[in-house]
Design a protein around this motif. Structure first.
Motif, PDB file in Angstrom:
ATOM      1  N   ILE A   4       0.867  -1.181   0.000  1.00  0.00           N
ATOM      2  CA  ILE A   4       0.000   0.000   0.000  1.00  0.00           C
ATOM      3  C   ILE A   4       0.903   1.229   0.000  1.00  0.00           C
ATOM      4  CG2 ILE A   4      -1.695   1.304   1.304  1.00  0.00           C
ATOM      5  CD1 ILE A   4      -2.831  -1.236   0.159  1.00  0.00           C
ATOM      6  N   HIS A   5       0.690   2.079  -0.999  1.00  0.00           N
ATOM      7  CA  HIS A   5       1.586   3.223  -1.123  1.00  0.00           C
ATOM      8  C   HIS A   5       1.062   4.446  -0.423  1.00  0.00           C
ATOM      9  CE1 HIS A   5       3.568   1.048  -4.410  1.00  0.00           C
ATOM     10  NE2 HIS A   5       2.380   0.628  -4.700  1.00  0.00           N
ATOM     11  N   HIS A   6       1.933   5.238   0.067  1.00  0.00           N
ATOM     12  CA  HIS A   6       1.672   6.619   0.446  1.00  0.00           C
ATOM     13  C   HIS A   6       0.657   6.815   1.556  1.00  0.00           C
ATOM     14  CE1 HIS A   6       3.817   7.265  -3.247  1.00  0.00           C
ATOM     15  NE2 HIS A   6       2.919   6.597  -3.880  1.00  0.00           N
ATOM     16  N   ILE A   7       0.219   5.786   2.212  1.00  0.00           N
ATOM     17  CA  ILE A   7      -0.765   5.999   3.266  1.00  0.00           C
ATOM     18  C   ILE A   7      -0.038   6.218   4.571  1.00  0.00           C
ATOM     19  CG2 ILE A   7      -2.697   4.994   4.546  1.00  0.00           C
ATOM     20  CD1 ILE A   7      -3.538   3.588   2.040  1.00  0.00           C
ATOM     21  N   SER A   8      -0.325   7.370   5.171  1.00  0.00           N
ATOM     22  CA  SER A   8       0.358   7.692   6.422  1.00  0.00           C
ATOM     23  C   SER A   8      -0.249   6.876   7.553  1.00  0.00           C
ATOM     24  CB  SER A   8       0.190   9.187   6.716  1.00  0.00           C
ATOM     25  OG  SER A   8      -1.164   9.558   6.593  1.00  0.00           O
ATOM     26  N   ASN A   9       0.557   6.600   8.530  1.00  0.00           N
ATOM     27  CA  ASN A   9       0.070   6.014   9.779  1.00  0.00           C
ATOM     28  C   ASN A   9      -0.666   4.674   9.620  1.00  0.00           C
ATOM     29  OD1 ASN A   9      -0.216   5.848  12.494  1.00  0.00           O
ATOM     30  ND2 ASN A   9      -2.012   7.183  12.622  1.00  0.00           N
ATOM     31  N   THR A  10      -0.092   3.751   8.842  1.00  0.00           N
ATOM     32  CA  THR A  10      -0.715   2.424   8.742  1.00  0.00           C
ATOM     33  C   THR A  10      -0.513   1.633  10.028  1.00  0.00           C
ATOM     34  OG1 THR A  10       1.276   1.752   7.568  1.00  0.00           O
ATOM     35  CG2 THR A  10      -0.677   2.147   6.248  1.00  0.00           C
ATOM     36  N   ASP A  11       0.183   2.241  11.009  1.00  0.00           N
ATOM     37  CA  ASP A  11       0.311   1.586  12.307  1.00  0.00           C
ATOM     38  C   ASP A  11      -1.010   1.607  13.056  1.00  0.00           C
ATOM     39  OD1 ASP A  11       3.660   2.827  12.935  1.00  0.00           O
ATOM     40  OD2 ASP A  11       2.919   1.021  11.939  1.00  0.00           O
ATOM     41  N   ALA A  12      -1.796   2.662  12.799  1.00  0.00           N
ATOM     42  CA  ALA A  12      -3.042   2.789  13.551  1.00  0.00           C
ATOM     43  C   ALA A  12      -4.004   1.674  13.146  1.00  0.00           C
ATOM     44  CB  ALA A  12      -3.674   4.146  13.281  1.00  0.00           C
ATOM     45  N   PHE A  46      -8.318   9.969   9.985  1.00  0.00           N
ATOM     46  CA  PHE A  46      -9.433  10.312  10.871  1.00  0.00           C
ATOM     47  C   PHE A  46      -9.210  11.736  11.358  1.00  0.00           C
ATOM     48  CE2 PHE A  46     -11.882   6.453  11.374  1.00  0.00           C
ATOM     49  CZ  PHE A  46     -11.013   5.471  10.920  1.00  0.00           C
ATOM     50  N   ILE A  47     -10.142  12.628  10.995  1.00  0.00           N
ATOM     51  CA  ILE A  47     -10.032  14.024  11.426  1.00  0.00           C
ATOM     52  C   ILE A  47     -11.258  14.325  12.277  1.00  0.00           C
ATOM     53  CG2 ILE A  47      -9.848  16.417  10.671  1.00  0.00           C
ATOM     54  CD1 ILE A  47      -8.772  15.238   7.960  1.00  0.00           C
ATOM     55  N   ASP A  48     -11.039  14.412  13.573  1.00  0.00           N
ATOM     56  CA  ASP A  48     -12.149  14.479  14.554  1.00  0.00           C
ATOM     57  C   ASP A  48     -13.055  13.278  14.313  1.00  0.00           C
ATOM     58  OD1 ASP A  48     -12.165  18.063  14.142  1.00  0.00           O
ATOM     59  OD2 ASP A  48     -11.075  16.809  15.583  1.00  0.00           O
ATOM     60  N   ASN A  79     -20.402  -0.202   6.967  1.00  0.00           N
ATOM     61  CA  ASN A  79     -19.624  -0.806   8.041  1.00  0.00           C
ATOM     62  C   ASN A  79     -19.549   0.056   9.282  1.00  0.00           C
ATOM     63  OD1 ASN A  79     -18.226  -3.540   7.355  1.00  0.00           O
ATOM     64  ND2 ASN A  79     -18.299  -2.362   5.459  1.00  0.00           N
ATOM     65  N   GLY A  80     -20.472   1.007   9.363  1.00  0.00           N
ATOM     66  CA  GLY A  80     -20.638   1.731  10.622  1.00  0.00           C
ATOM     67  C   GLY A  80     -19.901   3.040  10.734  1.00  0.00           C
ATOM     68  N   TYR A  81     -19.201   3.460   9.715  1.00  0.00           N
ATOM     69  CA  TYR A  81     -18.533   4.754   9.784  1.00  0.00           C
ATOM     70  C   TYR A  81     -19.556   5.814   9.413  1.00  0.00           C
ATOM     71  CZ  TYR A  81     -14.209   2.171  10.137  1.00  0.00           C
ATOM     72  OH  TYR A  81     -13.214   1.332  10.561  1.00  0.00           O
ATOM     73  N   GLY A  82     -19.937   6.629  10.378  1.00  0.00           N
ATOM     74  CA  GLY A  82     -21.054   7.548  10.164  1.00  0.00           C
ATOM     75  C   GLY A  82     -20.741   8.725   9.280  1.00  0.00           C
ATOM     76  N   ASN A  83     -19.521   9.161   9.294  1.00  0.00           N
ATOM     77  CA  ASN A  83     -19.183  10.418   8.645  1.00  0.00           C
ATOM     78  C   ASN A  83     -17.982  10.222   7.725  1.00  0.00           C
ATOM     79  OD1 ASN A  83     -19.316  13.129   8.174  1.00  0.00           O
ATOM     80  ND2 ASN A  83     -19.362  13.679  10.341  1.00  0.00           N
ATOM     81  N   VAL A  84     -18.263  10.001   6.451  1.00  0.00           N
ATOM     82  CA  VAL A  84     -17.195   9.667   5.496  1.00  0.00           C
ATOM     83  C   VAL A  84     -17.056  10.764   4.460  1.00  0.00           C
ATOM     84  CG1 VAL A  84     -16.396   8.013   3.765  1.00  0.00           C
ATOM     85  CG2 VAL A  84     -17.647   7.209   5.782  1.00  0.00           C
TER      86      VAL A  84
END
Lengths: 171, 253
Positions: A4-12, A46-48, A79-84
């Motif tokens: 997976i390229h360029h995705i920041s913070n794949t640790d989360a 995830f921003i707020d 899948n339950g993410y309310g705010n996309v």
């Protein structure tokens, strides 16, 4: 998860979870390829309380992009993410170099010859190395037209088994 | 003209170039000389229309009056468009279609290559994308020009006539306004006028290889597209392109 390229913070863990879900969102034109295989997912943040997924268009006029954006949003909402929020980023420009190796294998099995090599200047100036037939594997192939059934594909034919096939162009 | 107005005018210019040229090419859908070329032409049209979506969406943002890409594409009248004259020319025969697309694509590749260094993030990002698609357009049309020019007597004559007829609309692609000068000073766009001689070098060399006579670099040229002074042809294009949207104003998918 593969490359997976360029995705920041794949640790989360929650970022990884979202990326895994995107394995189930497929290119409407080439339904064996997920949006991860295509390399069009640029970032997951995830921003707020907003889940922001950044995508990059393949070709400027690709008509599948609107549908893909909608499919990504729908999958995440289901899948339950309310705010996309889906964000389109133009830079750096998408390149076939971002197709995963697994994606290229799937393309070949599906009957589309994957991009031959790095999308360098040579490819764009017409000095392609031999393209492989997805049916018989021969490299004794000829280009019929650089423009095929979709913006990303060219039309080739095999001089061995005599069948025409789609080639995913280097860009 | 202030900088915001200058940028709006410029993004309209770029968006309208792509939109009108893309629309012209789409007229050939199902009318190509053979199937593979029909598909090639419509693929190129799709690239161009896709580019116009990006550019006109951005133009609407720059203007700041809430106009969308659709508002700009379907609800402006001809004098409000800023497309180059060459984009408005009818398709003509196959040689004519390829000649005008070749001239335009070479201009586009020079311009986009420089635009990649723009201090405007959106324009730079757009240029980085569009230049790769444009490389395929240049390759396709320049190959056809070689076949026509160095082909049969008929193909040669048709291409020569096309080049001679289209030539007076080529300088207009490089037209620079007072607004542009503000943008050039800020590093938003390259100096278009300076690219014209590079363009001439490239196309004249290629035409010579195709055994075509190259018109003089300083031959008489038609101007006016950046002031909204267009060919009559544009009104017919818009009549067809805008009719459905205008029949149902406010409609959405």
């Amino acid at each position: 998860m593969g490359d997976i390229h360029h995705i920041s913070n794949t640790d989360a863990p929650r970022v990884r979870e979202v990326i895994k879900m995107l394995d189930e969102v497929f290119d409407p034109e080439i339904p064996v390829l997920s949006v991860n295989d295509m390399g069009i997912i640029r970032d997951v943040k995830f921003i707020d309380d907003v889940l922001e997924v950044s995508i990059t268009p393949t070709y400027s006029g690709c008509p599948a992009m609107d549908m893909i954006a909608g499919d990504i949003k729908r999958k995440l909402l289901e899948n339950g993410y309310g705010n996309v929020k889906i964000k389109t980023v133009l830079s750096p420009a998408w390149t076939t170099d971002w197709l995963t190796e697994n994606g290229k294998v799937k393309l070949m099995k599906y009957g589309i010859s994957p991009p031959e090599h790095s999308a360098n200047k040579k490819a764009l100036l017409g000095e392609e190395t031999a393209v492989k037939c997805p049916r018989c594997g021969s490299t004794h192939t000829t280009m019929i037209s650089n423009f095929g059934s979709t913006a990303c594909k060219a039309l080739w034919k095999c001089e061995e088994c005599k069948e025409p096939f789609d080639y995913f162009k280097c860009i | 003209m202030n900088k915001q107005e200058a940028l709006f005018d410029l993004t309209l210019r770029l968006g309208d170039n792509s939109l009108i040229f893309g629309h012209r090419l789409s007229e050939l859908c199902s009318k190509g000389p053979f199937l593979e070329e029909d598909i090639a032409t419509t693929n190129i049209a799709l690239d161009l229309v896709g580019q116009s979506r990006i550019l006109l969406s951005y133009a609407g943002q720059v203007e700041g009056k809430g106009r969308s890409e659709d508002d700009l594409a379907y609800f402006r009248s001809a004098p409000q468009f800023r497309c180059a004259l060459i984009a408005q020319l009818p398709n003509g025969d196959f040689a004519y279609t390829n000649a005008k697309l070749y001239f335009y694509s070479v201009y586009a590749s020079l311009f986009l290559s420089a635009l990649m260094k723009s201090k405007d993030e959106t324009l730079a990002g757009f240029a980085g994308k569009a230049i790769k698609e444009t490389a395929y357009h240049v390759r396709h049309t320049s190959e056809w020009l070689l076949r026509f020019g160095d082909g049969t007597e008929e193909s040669h004559n048709r291409l020569q006539k096309a080049v001679d007829d289209i030539w007076m609309y080529t300088a207009d692609m490089f037209a620079t306004t007072e607004g542009d000068k503000l943008l050039i000073a800020d590093g938003i766009i390259p100096d278009l006028a300076a690219m014209k001689s590079e363009w001439y070098k490239i196309v004249s060399a290629h035409l010579k290889t195709a055994t075509i006579n190259v018109p003089a670099e300083d031959a008489w040229q038609q101007h006016g597209s950046r002031e909204g002074k267009h060919l009559e042809a544009l009104t017919y294009i818009l009549g067809e392109m805008q009719v459905v949207a205008r029949a149902h104003p406010g409609a959405s998918w």
